[in-house]
Design a protein around this motif. Structure first.
Motif, PDB file in Angstrom:
ATOM      1  N   ASP A 190       0.871  -1.184  -0.122  1.00 12.90           N
ATOM      2  CA  ASP A 190      -0.054   0.100  -0.071  1.00 12.90           C
ATOM      3  C   ASP A 190       0.811   1.254  -0.054  1.00 12.90           C
ATOM      4  OD1 ASP A 190      -2.125  -1.726   0.064  1.00 12.90           O
ATOM      5  OD2 ASP A 190      -2.674  -1.097   2.020  1.00 12.90           O
ATOM      6  N   LYS A 191       1.946   1.329   0.629  1.00 10.96           N
ATOM      7  CA  LYS A 191       2.864   2.470   0.831  1.00 10.96           C
ATOM      8  C   LYS A 191       3.494   2.804  -0.816  1.00 10.96           C
ATOM      9  CE  LYS A 191       6.819  -0.136   2.159  1.00 10.96           C
ATOM     10  NZ  LYS A 191       7.618  -0.300   3.373  1.00 10.96           N
ATOM     11  N   TRP A 192       3.475   1.855  -1.647  1.00  9.01           N
ATOM     12  CA  TRP A 192       3.952   2.150  -3.024  1.00  9.01           C
ATOM     13  C   TRP A 192       3.054   2.654  -3.802  1.00  9.01           C
ATOM     14  CZ3 TRP A 192       6.420  -3.050  -1.888  1.00  9.01           C
ATOM     15  CH2 TRP A 192       7.421  -2.816  -1.166  1.00  9.01           C
ATOM     16  N   LYS A 193       3.566   3.348  -4.998  1.00  5.06           N
ATOM     17  CA  LYS A 193       2.620   3.947  -5.937  1.00  5.06           C
ATOM     18  C   LYS A 193       2.225   2.831  -6.899  1.00  5.06           C
ATOM     19  CE  LYS A 193       3.770   8.704  -5.832  1.00  5.06           C
ATOM     20  NZ  LYS A 193       4.433   8.800  -4.592  1.00  5.06           N
ATOM     21  N   ARG A 194       1.417   3.155  -7.843  1.00  8.89           N
ATOM     22  CA  ARG A 194       0.847   2.033  -8.750  1.00  8.89           C
ATOM     23  C   ARG A 194       1.743   1.425  -9.553  1.00  8.89           C
ATOM     24  NH1 ARG A 194      -4.832   3.087 -11.798  1.00  8.89           N
ATOM     25  NH2 ARG A 194      -3.463   4.473 -13.018  1.00  8.89           N
ATOM     26  N   THR A 196       5.024   1.110  -9.085  1.00 14.10           N
ATOM     27  CA  THR A 196       5.828   0.010  -8.431  1.00 14.10           C
ATOM     28  C   THR A 196       5.040  -1.388  -8.044  1.00 14.10           C
ATOM     29  OG1 THR A 196       6.780   1.908  -7.375  1.00 14.10           O
ATOM     30  CG2 THR A 196       7.360  -0.059  -6.273  1.00 14.10           C
ATOM     31  N   ARG A 197       3.797  -1.170  -7.696  1.00 16.10           N
ATOM     32  CA  ARG A 197       2.941  -2.266  -7.369  1.00 16.10           C
ATOM     33  C   ARG A 197       2.652  -3.234  -8.730  1.00 16.10           C
ATOM     34  NH1 ARG A 197      -0.835   1.242  -4.684  1.00 16.10           N
ATOM     35  NH2 ARG A 197      -2.292   0.446  -5.769  1.00 16.10           N
ATOM     36  N   ASP A 224      -4.823  -5.634  -7.368  1.00 13.05           N
ATOM     37  CA  ASP A 224      -4.284  -4.246  -6.710  1.00 13.05           C
ATOM     38  C   ASP A 224      -4.257  -3.351  -7.901  1.00 13.05           C
ATOM     39  OD1 ASP A 224      -2.305  -3.589  -4.598  1.00 13.05           O
ATOM     40  OD2 ASP A 224      -1.180  -2.808  -6.661  1.00 13.05           O
TER      41      ASP A 224
END
Ligand SMILES: *Cc1c(COP(=O)(O)O)cnc(C)c1O
Length: 392
Positions: A2-6, A8-9, A72
């Motif tokens: 959750d702490k990473w931007k899209r 990255t995810r 996600d």
């Protein structure tokens, strides 16, 4: 995650590594799984845990990685991956409906979706009401207390009509109806289905996710309750699960999806601008372009207009065909969201079988072209299109 931007995810979400610690996701080409004991087999059939699988028709580790990553990306809790976009659409509708249910759907639908609703589901006693999806009042008038489900394409194919999704969700939820969005055109990068409150987003991953014209696939995204409840139950017993090799190509494709879709959407916006006001055209549609009558709504819902443009060539079929035949880079085909730019003449191909009155109602004229903008240099594409338009 959750702490990473899209972005990255989209590279890392859902990864499950085997005991070997491979960097790139493994493709598990196996139909079944071995159990340590008869008791272990019995326990797994009673309740399979997170990383426990039974049979590839139910799911497998590569498919599960892809499901977790795309869920996600679209902002949903869970997803079920299917053999094609239509397996996802028909499976989700069949899993959630029963005889006597009422469905309200926008009329401007992909042909196969219309067939599933009007020809298949109607045969099993589901009542369908079709509305003009761009008319907010029409949704309000059509949704009834027994409406179980609302179906729509967020951006319609091929005429790129935009639906006020927040409004439809509000009216549907006030009547306890589920909202299913066929989200193929919006692209997973610019999707606003979750943000606007749609219960389920269905994506034909054949389109932008694959993005290079290779694999067919589809995915149903929603709450864990819906996905691992009725959707999974229907899919696993009827055989629509995505195969592991497709899931693996899709996983790798998600790593570059953001870069590809942004580049294609930027080019599409430039192409729309270059075609705007061209004397050979009688209509130009790109959702966020000012020539689109719903431009303000499109801009309020999404950050970009997607990768597809629709335009109408003056002079009907003959003039339109001469433009298509004069294109050098843009290929004539019937898919969209490929790295290669593609021009489609819906009236004689994808929508050929539609009766004339329905074509008229949907704006599918003899001059209409659906242009899917690919990854070529936009200057080359613009030059190709302008040269072809010179031909008329
Ligand atoms: C392409 C498409 C589908 C079907 O997807 P397939 O992967 O070809 O089965 C469904 N709905 C829309 C809006 C599409 O564009």
């Amino acid at each position: 995650m959750d702490k990473w931007k899209r972005r990255t995810r989209a590279v890392h979400a859902g990864t499950r590594r085997s005991q070997y610690g491979e960097v790139s996701e493994a493709v598990f080409l196996t139909q079944g799984f071995v159990y340590d004991s008869a008791e272990a087999a019995e326990a797994r059939f009673e309740a399979a845990g997170e990383d426990e699988f039974i049979y590839a028709r139910y799911g497998n580790p590569t498919m599960r990685m892809f499901e977790d990553r795309i869920a996600d990306l679209l902002g949903y809790e869970d997803a079920f991956a299917c053999t094609s976009g239509m397996a996802a659409v028909s499976g989700a509708l069949t899993a959630l409906l029963k005889a006597g249910d009422h469905v309200v759907s926008s009329r401007a639908l992909f042909g196969s979706c219309l067939y599933v609703l009007e020809d298949i589901l109607a045969r099993f006693g589901v009542e369908i009401t079709l509305v003009d999806g761009t008319d907010n009042a029409a949704w309000e008038a059509a949704i009834r207390p027994d409406t179980r489900l609302v179906f729509l394409e967020s951006i319609s194919n091929p005429t790129l009509e935009v639906i006020d999704l927040r409004h439809v969700v509000k009216v549907a939820h006030a009547n306890d109806a589920l909202v299913l969005v066929d989200d193929a055109m919006a692209t997973p990068i610019y999707s606003y289905a979750r943000e606007c409150g749609a219960d389920i987003a269905i994506v034909s991953t054949t389109k932008h996710v694959d993005g290079q014209g290779r694999m067919l696939g589809g995915v149903v995204c929603g709450s864990r309750e819906l996905i691992r409840g009725p959707i999974e139950a229907y899919m696993k017993h009827t055989g629509g699960a995505m195969n592991p090799f497709t899931a693996w190509t899709h996983l790798k494709a998600l790593e570059t999806l953001d870069l590809r879709v942004r580049a294609q959407a930027e080019s599409a916006a430039r192409v729309a601008e270059a075609l705007d006001g061209h004397p050979a055209l009688s209509r130009l549609r790109y959702p966020t372009h000012r020539a689109h009558p719903q431009c303000d709504l499109a801009r309020s819902q999404s950050e970009a207009g997607g990768t597809v443009i629709a335009f109408e060539v003056k002079g009907g079929k003959a003039a339109c065909f001469s433009v298509l035949n004069a294109l050098e880079i843009v290929k004539i085909s019937n898919n969209f969201a490929d790295a290669k730019s593609i021009a489609t003449h819906p009236a004689t191909t994808t929508h050929q079988r539609l009766p004339q009155d329905q074509k008229d109602a949907l704006g599918i004229s003899d001059g209409l072209v659906r242009l899917s903008v690919g990854l070529e240099d936009p200057d080359d594409l613009i030059a190709d299109l302008l040269a072809a338009l010179e031909a008329v």
